[in-house]
Design a protein around this motif. Sequence first.
Motif, PDB file in Angstrom:
ATOM      1  N   THR A 114       0.694  -1.133  -0.135  1.00  0.00           N
ATOM      2  CA  THR A 114       0.092  -0.117  -0.005  1.00  0.00           C
ATOM      3  C   THR A 114       0.786   1.143   0.070  1.00  0.00           C
ATOM      4  O   THR A 114       0.464   2.294  -0.965  1.00  0.00           O
ATOM      5  N   THR A 115       1.811   1.104   0.612  1.00  0.00           N
ATOM      6  CA  THR A 115       2.807   2.381   0.993  1.00  0.00           C
ATOM      7  C   THR A 115       3.567   2.621  -0.528  1.00  0.00           C
ATOM      8  O   THR A 115       3.673   3.707  -0.976  1.00  0.00           O
ATOM      9  N   ALA A 116       3.904   1.577  -1.066  1.00  0.00           N
ATOM     10  CA  ALA A 116       4.512   1.535  -2.495  1.00  0.00           C
ATOM     11  C   ALA A 116       3.533   2.236  -3.562  1.00  0.00           C
ATOM     12  O   ALA A 116       3.854   2.925  -4.282  1.00  0.00           O
ATOM     13  N   ARG A 117       2.232   1.913  -3.516  1.00  0.00           N
ATOM     14  CA  ARG A 117       1.429   2.046  -4.610  1.00  0.00           C
ATOM     15  C   ARG A 117       0.999   3.386  -4.151  1.00  0.00           C
ATOM     16  O   ARG A 117       0.808   4.383  -5.278  1.00  0.00           O
ATOM     17  N   ILE A 118       0.921   4.055  -2.859  1.00  0.00           N
ATOM     18  CA  ILE A 118       0.796   5.280  -2.572  1.00  0.00           C
ATOM     19  C   ILE A 118       1.870   6.336  -3.306  1.00  0.00           C
ATOM     20  O   ILE A 118       1.670   7.446  -3.907  1.00  0.00           O
ATOM     21  N   ALA A 119       2.991   6.048  -3.091  1.00  0.00           N
ATOM     22  CA  ALA A 119       4.194   6.532  -3.603  1.00  0.00           C
ATOM     23  C   ALA A 119       4.513   6.699  -5.137  1.00  0.00           C
ATOM     24  O   ALA A 119       4.372   7.876  -5.709  1.00  0.00           O
ATOM     25  N   MET A 120       3.727   5.659  -5.774  1.00  0.00           N
ATOM     26  CA  MET A 120       3.751   5.589  -7.216  1.00  0.00           C
ATOM     27  C   MET A 120       2.543   6.449  -7.936  1.00  0.00           C
ATOM     28  O   MET A 120       2.866   7.370  -8.593  1.00  0.00           O
ATOM     29  N   LEU A 121       1.617   6.380  -6.965  1.00  0.00           N
ATOM     30  CA  LEU A 121       0.545   7.331  -7.535  1.00  0.00           C
ATOM     31  C   LEU A 121       0.605   8.721  -7.228  1.00  0.00           C
ATOM     32  O   LEU A 121       0.267   9.631  -7.857  1.00  0.00           O
ATOM     33  N   SER A 122       1.539   9.276  -6.150  1.00  0.00           N
ATOM     34  CA  SER A 122       1.962  10.460  -5.991  1.00  0.00           C
ATOM     35  C   SER A 122       2.764  11.047  -7.106  1.00  0.00           C
ATOM     36  O   SER A 122       2.759  11.994  -7.410  1.00  0.00           O
ATOM     37  N   ARG A 123       3.691  10.100  -7.273  1.00  0.00           N
ATOM     38  CA  ARG A 123       4.591  10.559  -8.591  1.00  0.00           C
ATOM     39  C   ARG A 123       4.074  10.533  -9.658  1.00  0.00           C
ATOM     40  O   ARG A 123       4.050  11.756 -10.397  1.00  0.00           O
ATOM     41  N   ASP A 124       2.997   9.827 -10.043  1.00  0.00           N
ATOM     42  CA  ASP A 124       1.950  10.031 -11.131  1.00  0.00           C
ATOM     43  C   ASP A 124       1.228  11.397 -11.152  1.00  0.00           C
ATOM     44  O   ASP A 124       1.146  12.125 -12.161  1.00  0.00           O
ATOM     45  N   ARG A 125       0.750  11.753 -10.003  1.00  0.00           N
ATOM     46  CA  ARG A 125       0.041  13.001  -9.778  1.00  0.00           C
ATOM     47  C   ARG A 125       1.155  13.952 -10.083  1.00  0.00           C
ATOM     48  O   ARG A 125       0.533  15.054 -10.825  1.00  0.00           O
ATOM     49  N   ASP A 126       2.146  14.114  -9.494  1.00  0.00           N
ATOM     50  CA  ASP A 126       3.095  15.099  -9.588  1.00  0.00           C
ATOM     51  C   ASP A 126       3.445  15.208 -11.062  1.00  0.00           C
ATOM     52  O   ASP A 126       3.549  16.378 -11.636  1.00  0.00           O
ATOM     53  N   GLU A 127       3.948  14.252 -11.680  1.00  0.00           N
ATOM     54  CA  GLU A 127       4.125  14.366 -13.269  1.00  0.00           C
ATOM     55  C   GLU A 127       3.026  14.794 -14.021  1.00  0.00           C
ATOM     56  O   GLU A 127       3.172  15.690 -14.933  1.00  0.00           O
ATOM     57  N   ILE A 128       1.700  14.459 -13.887  1.00  0.00           N
ATOM     58  CA  ILE A 128       0.619  15.193 -14.360  1.00  0.00           C
ATOM     59  C   ILE A 128       0.556  16.404 -13.951  1.00  0.00           C
ATOM     60  O   ILE A 128       0.324  17.277 -15.314  1.00  0.00           O
ATOM     61  N   ILE A 129       0.597  17.107 -12.857  1.00  0.00           N
ATOM     62  CA  ILE A 129       0.672  18.479 -12.906  1.00  0.00           C
ATOM     63  C   ILE A 129       1.744  19.245 -13.225  1.00  0.00           C
ATOM     64  O   ILE A 129       1.399  20.213 -13.823  1.00  0.00           O
ATOM     65  N   GLU A 130       2.715  18.511 -13.247  1.00  0.00           N
ATOM     66  CA  GLU A 130       3.841  19.347 -13.904  1.00  0.00           C
ATOM     67  C   GLU A 130       3.892  19.355 -15.337  1.00  0.00           C
ATOM     68  O   GLU A 130       4.077  20.570 -15.904  1.00  0.00           O
TER      69      GLU A 130
END
Length: 74
Positions: A29-45
Motif C-alpha cells: 500500500t505504501t509503495a502504491r501511494i508513492a507511485m500514485l503520488s509520483r504520477d500525480r506530480d508528473e501530471i501536474i508538472e
Amino acid sequence: MTERHRDAELSPSERVAMRELLDDDRRKTTARIAMLSRDRDEIIESSALTAPDDEHAPEGASTAFERAHIQKVG
C-alpha cells in the motif's frame, strides 16, 4: 464475541502469520501511494507546461480528464 476474545484464540504462529500478512499489505500500500503520488506530480508538472484551454487540442479530452481527476484526488 469481541475482537479481544477472537485475538486470544489465535496461536502464536497464527499471530506471526497475521502480522506478516499485514506488514506485507502495508508495504504494498505504501509503495502504491508513492507511485500514485509520483504520477500525480508528473501530471501536474506536465499540465503546467500546456495552455489551460485545451478544448480544441487533439488530446484535450484526456488532458482535461486527467486534470479534473487529479484535482479530486489531490
